[in-house]
Design an enzyme around this catalytic site. Structure first.
Site, PDB file in Angstrom:
ATOM      1  CB  SER A   1      -4.327  -2.458  -2.140  1.00 16.75           C
ATOM      2  OG  SER A   1      -3.884  -2.234  -3.431  1.00 16.75           O
TER       3      SER A   1
ATOM      4  CB  SER B   1      -4.539   2.438  -2.971  1.00 17.39           C
ATOM      5  OG  SER B   1      -4.317   0.924  -2.829  1.00 17.39           O
TER       6      SER B   1
ATOM      7  CE  LYS C   1      -0.888   0.044  -2.559  1.00 16.78           C
ATOM      8  NZ  LYS C   1      -1.735  -0.821  -3.434  1.00 16.78           N
TER       9      LYS C   1
END
Length: 385
Positions: free
Chosen positions: A60, A124, A63
């Site tokens: 993540s 997230s 991101k």
């Protein structure tokens, strides 16, 4: 041939790297992370690194590139924070049965850009990433291609994106160094939006979720950025900590648990602030050499000034052995144009690669006319200069 002038300057003080990636040749700490890098935000100095250029699964943490793309869209005015974006069935289906992190967006609903950004940064949310990607580029696949192109343009030399969320896919890879560069862009390029990364929680669709960054809970100065975890990558964190006028950026990946990620990131942050410091030397435009000689100029000398603010990040123990000198070829032939690079500051210290910073002329110096040059030649001959 013009002689080389070298002048000692303030021996045992420090100078700066002008944003260069200045790397200590020896570091006094290791880490259990598989990949790691810690840099000083202002000077770019690398305080420690481990496999920083090794391709890795960023989970993540990738991101952050999705957020960068959206921040650019908002900053340009193309999107407004309260613009409502549709949650397509395609975006919803991509994640609703997965065990990944979610914002829990209902299918065929809408969410604002502001809500979706909070869903990405704080919760997230993989589903929020897909909604933003489709609105940005038409499909998540097209968005991933756009992410990769833009990443190259801002200096992420080895990153390749296959989706907007960091969900495991072949070839979706980054390096710790690229994540460090990306974090610095997010902080420097979007000062109005960056505080989002320190928001502790967000409630959407009746569900309250907390920020997963462990440093926000008790580490002084921590204000970002993003965690990551997949089975292949282990536990990772891209973090920023600011104390006083110093900010460090840290990227860790490949840790074995959430607890290890929290403990190791705190340990390394404290080490970076305890063992290293940033020392200013010159302000932009400050005179370093007031009287560099000029040959055949209407003025006999010209001042050499710092092109930019100069500061260096050093281990505290290395400061006493720092040596600073100025090197330039002189006398400087006329004409001289203000802003022309004339010389450099050279900084050396045990255990560090030499640092070099440019010096520029502070003013124009016109060339003497024929009569003046003749008179100067005669004067130089009889004076023996």
């Amino acid at each position: 041939m013009l002689p080389l002038f070298r002048r000692s300057l303030l021996a045992a003080i420090v100078a700066a790297g002008l944003g260069l990636d200045n790397v200590a040749s020896a570091q006094s700490i290791d880490t259990s992370a598989r990949q790691a890098i810690i840099t000083d935000f202002d000077t770019g100095t690398v305080m420690m690194e481990k496999n920083a250029d090794e391709l890795m699964v960023p989970s993540s943490m990738s991101k952050l590139m999705t957020v960068f793309m959206v921040f650019e869209k908002v900053k340009s005015g193309a999107w407004k924070p309260d613009d409502a974006l549709p949650v397509s069935e395609t975006a919803w289906k991509r994640h609703y049965k997965s065990d990944g992190s979610m914002m829990f967006l209902p299918v065929n609903s809408t969410a604002t850009v502001d809500e979706l950004l909070k869903g990405v940064v704080i919760q997230s949310g993989n589903d929020a990433c897909s909604v933003l990607a489709e609105a940005h580029s038409g499909s998540e696949e097209a968005f991933a291609e756009a992410m990769t192109r833009r990443a190259r343009q801002i200096g992420l030399t080895r990153s390749t994106f296959r989706n907007a969320s960091g969900w495991p896919e072949p070839d979706h890879m980054m390096t710790a160094r690229d994540l460090s560069v990306l974090a610095r862009h997010l902080i420097a390029d979007f000062p109005d939006y960056y505080p989002l990364f320190s928001q502790m929680e967000f409630v959407f669709n009746g569900i309250r979720q907390g920020n997963r960054n462990p440093l926000l809970y008790g580490t002084p100065g921590a204000d970002g950025l993003k965690t990551g975890h997949t089975q292949a990558a282990g536990f990772g964190l891209t973090a920023s900590i600011k104390r006083g006028d110093r900010r460090i950026v840290m990227v860790l990946n490949g840790l074995g648990s959430m607890q290890q990620r929290a403990d190791e990131s705190r340990r390394l942050a404290e080490w970076a602030f305890r063992e290293w410091d940033r020392y200013p030397l010159f302000r932009a435009g400050e005179v370093v050499i007031p009287d560099a000689p000029v040959w055949m100029g209407e003025a006999r000398t010209v001042s050499l000034v710092a092109k930019s603010d100069l500061a260096v990040t050093l281990p505290r123990r290395a400061r006493a052995d720092m040596k600073v000198s100025v090197v330039f070829n002189g006398p400087i032939p006329s004409p001289v144009k203000a802003g022309t690079e004339i010389g450099k500051v050279v900084v050396t210290a045990p255990g560090l690669s030499p640092l070099e910073m440019p010096l520029v002329a502070a003013a124009d110096v016109a060339r003497l006319g024929f009569g003046g040059r003749l008179a100067e030649t005669i004067r130089s001959f009889f004076s023996g200069s």
